[in-house]
Design an enzyme around this catalytic site. Structure first.
Site, mmCIF file in Angstrom:
data_model
loop_
_atom_site.group_PDB
_atom_site.id
_atom_site.type_symbol
_atom_site.label_atom_id
_atom_site.label_comp_id
_atom_site.label_asym_id
_atom_site.label_seq_id
_atom_site.Cartn_x
_atom_site.Cartn_y
_atom_site.Cartn_z
ATOM 1 N N PHE A 57 25.125 58.802 86.826
ATOM 2 C CA PHE A 57 26.199 57.545 86.347
ATOM 3 C C PHE A 57 25.695 56.643 85.209
ATOM 4 C CE2 PHE A 57 28.616 54.026 86.738
ATOM 5 C CZ PHE A 57 30.139 54.552 86.892
ATOM 6 N N LYS A 79 23.498 44.516 83.535
ATOM 7 C CA LYS A 79 23.849 43.897 85.074
ATOM 8 C C LYS A 79 23.112 42.477 85.167
ATOM 9 C CE LYS A 79 25.531 48.098 87.086
ATOM 10 N NZ LYS A 79 26.963 47.648 87.247
ATOM 11 N N ASP A 102 17.886 54.493 81.675
ATOM 12 C CA ASP A 102 18.745 53.748 81.769
ATOM 13 C C ASP A 102 18.357 52.720 83.291
ATOM 14 O OD1 ASP A 102 21.252 52.600 82.850
ATOM 15 O OD2 ASP A 102 22.331 54.232 82.630
#
Length: 401
Positions: A141, A255, A226
């Site tokens: 994801f 984030k 990532d």
């Protein structure tokens, strides 16, 4: 109808149904706690999918934002501003890299990393035009843009959004043999999550990341990590790759870099890799804006102390010991994770993960389900031992363990 019910009804009537949130309406927050519009408090065990590593309303971050709000918030990259050089320099140093490409959201950072890898492949590696390939892992994801969903294996994320972007090859996560077979002379990058978050906090087999690092070096391929969810303290290290002594060629960050205040993301790499860009070839109006840089600089300062990484290690050991004790009780079938991050698979006899989330909400604890059977637990790194223990006690009560 209560105030919360009215707000929920209004939201459902006017907001595209891309989420199915729990029926709680948050009004204020501090540290690891949320308060709804009726004044009821909830322990946050999700932390905005790791965007709130440093807690809600962190005073250092709030004061940094307030001070910058009084000065200048946006110039666009058409002009320079006085926070940008420090942000790029200090983030590069934190990563052990040389250059930073600032953007906004995590998905935008992944898209930027894809463009970076392809351009590096053509300009530096010498891959024939339009032939660049990027290898990714099943169960990934990385976001929800049309290019990113093109290499997703999750039908819920991918279906009905074609035609899909070519140039990606998917191999099983954790399988070094498959990875080795997938790498060709036209492969420009391997893009991986060191721990797969959305899939249920999937930790790869020991040695996998180190093996990928070795393969990519041997084949002159970029290793793009990532670390949008796994990075910046969540796993007990600054980056999850550090658990195997691995330094990738490219970090993708987001984030927690914005401290839960503003969206901040970045691609961080060497001058050889990010130096392939020329003015006008890539950009972002809001990327690297003064407000974002001010907040991110304070985030970097917090991480430099090592305090939050240590808390994630220590409280993470407590979290996993408590969750591990649920195995064999007939209520939990698997526990995975690292640091203050866990995926808990719920036995079907207990109910779905969504149902367990709703029961926990009724007891004042907020978590999130994924893929039907898994609870994701990722409290802010500022959570106290007492609050964490209380939250886990509510989970045990809900499960009847």
């Amino acid at each position: 109808m209560t105030a919360a019910e009215k707000l929920i009804a209004e939201e459902d009537a006017h907001c595209a149904p891309t989420y199915r949130p729990l029926p709680v309406v948050v009004a204020t927050a501090e540290g690891a706690w949320l308060t709804d519009v009726a004044g009821r408090r909830y322990l946050d065990l999700l932390a905005g999918y790791s965007a709130l590593n440093f807690g809600h309303g962190n005073r250092r971050l709030i004061e940094a934002a307030k001070a910058q709000l009084e000065r200048v918030t946006l110039t666009s990259r058409a002009f320079r501003h006085d926070r940008f050089a420090a942000f790029c320099t200090q983030l590069a140093e934190l990563c052990g890299m040389e250059m930073v490409l600032p953007v906004n959201t995590g998905a935008e950072a992944v898209e930027s990393a894809v463009k970076t890898a392809r351009k590096w492949g053509y300009r530096v590696k010498g891959v024939p035009v339009e032939m660049a390939k990027i290898v990714v892992a099943g169960g990934n994801f990385h976001g929800r843009t049309t290019t990113i969903v093109s290499f997703s294996t999750d039908p819920e994320v991918r279906a009905d959004f074609g035609p899909y972007t070519p140039g990606f090859e998917i191999v099983p996560y954790g399988d070094l043999t498959a990875m080795r077979s997938a790498l060709t002379e036209n492969t420009v990058a391997v893009l991986l999550e060191p721990i797969q978050g959305e899939s249920g906090v999937i930790v790869p087999p020991a040695g996998y990341l180190a093996g990928v690092r070795q393969l990519t070096r041997e084949r002159n391929v970029l290793f793009v990590a990532d670390e949008i969810q796994s990075g910046l303290g969540r796993t007990g290290r600054t980056f999850a790759c550090e658990h195997e002594g691995v330094v990738p060629d490219v970090y993708v960050l987001g984030k927690a870099l914005g401290g839960g205040i503003v969206p901040v993301s970045a691609v961080v790499s060497s001058a050889e890799v990010l130096g392939v860009f020329r003015p006008g070839e890539h950009g972002s109006t809001f990327g690297g804006n003064p407000l974002a840089c001010a907040v991110a600089l304070e985030v970097i300062a917090l991480l430099r102390t090592g305090e939050f990484q240590a808390r994630a290690r220590e409280l993470g050991a407590r979290l996993h010991a408590e969750l591990g004790a649920l195995l064999g009780t007939g209520t939990v079938t698997a526990v995975r994770g690292r640091g203050l991050w866990a995926g808990v698979d719920i036995a079907r006899t207990v109910g779905t993960a969504r149902e367990v989330s709703e029961r926990l909400m009724d007891r004042g604890v907020l978590v999130k389900d994924t893929h039907g059977i898994t609870l994701r637990i990722a409290p802010p790194l500022v959570v106290s031992e007492e609050d964490l223990d209380w939250g886990l006690a509510q989970l045990r009560a809900v499960l009847g363990a």
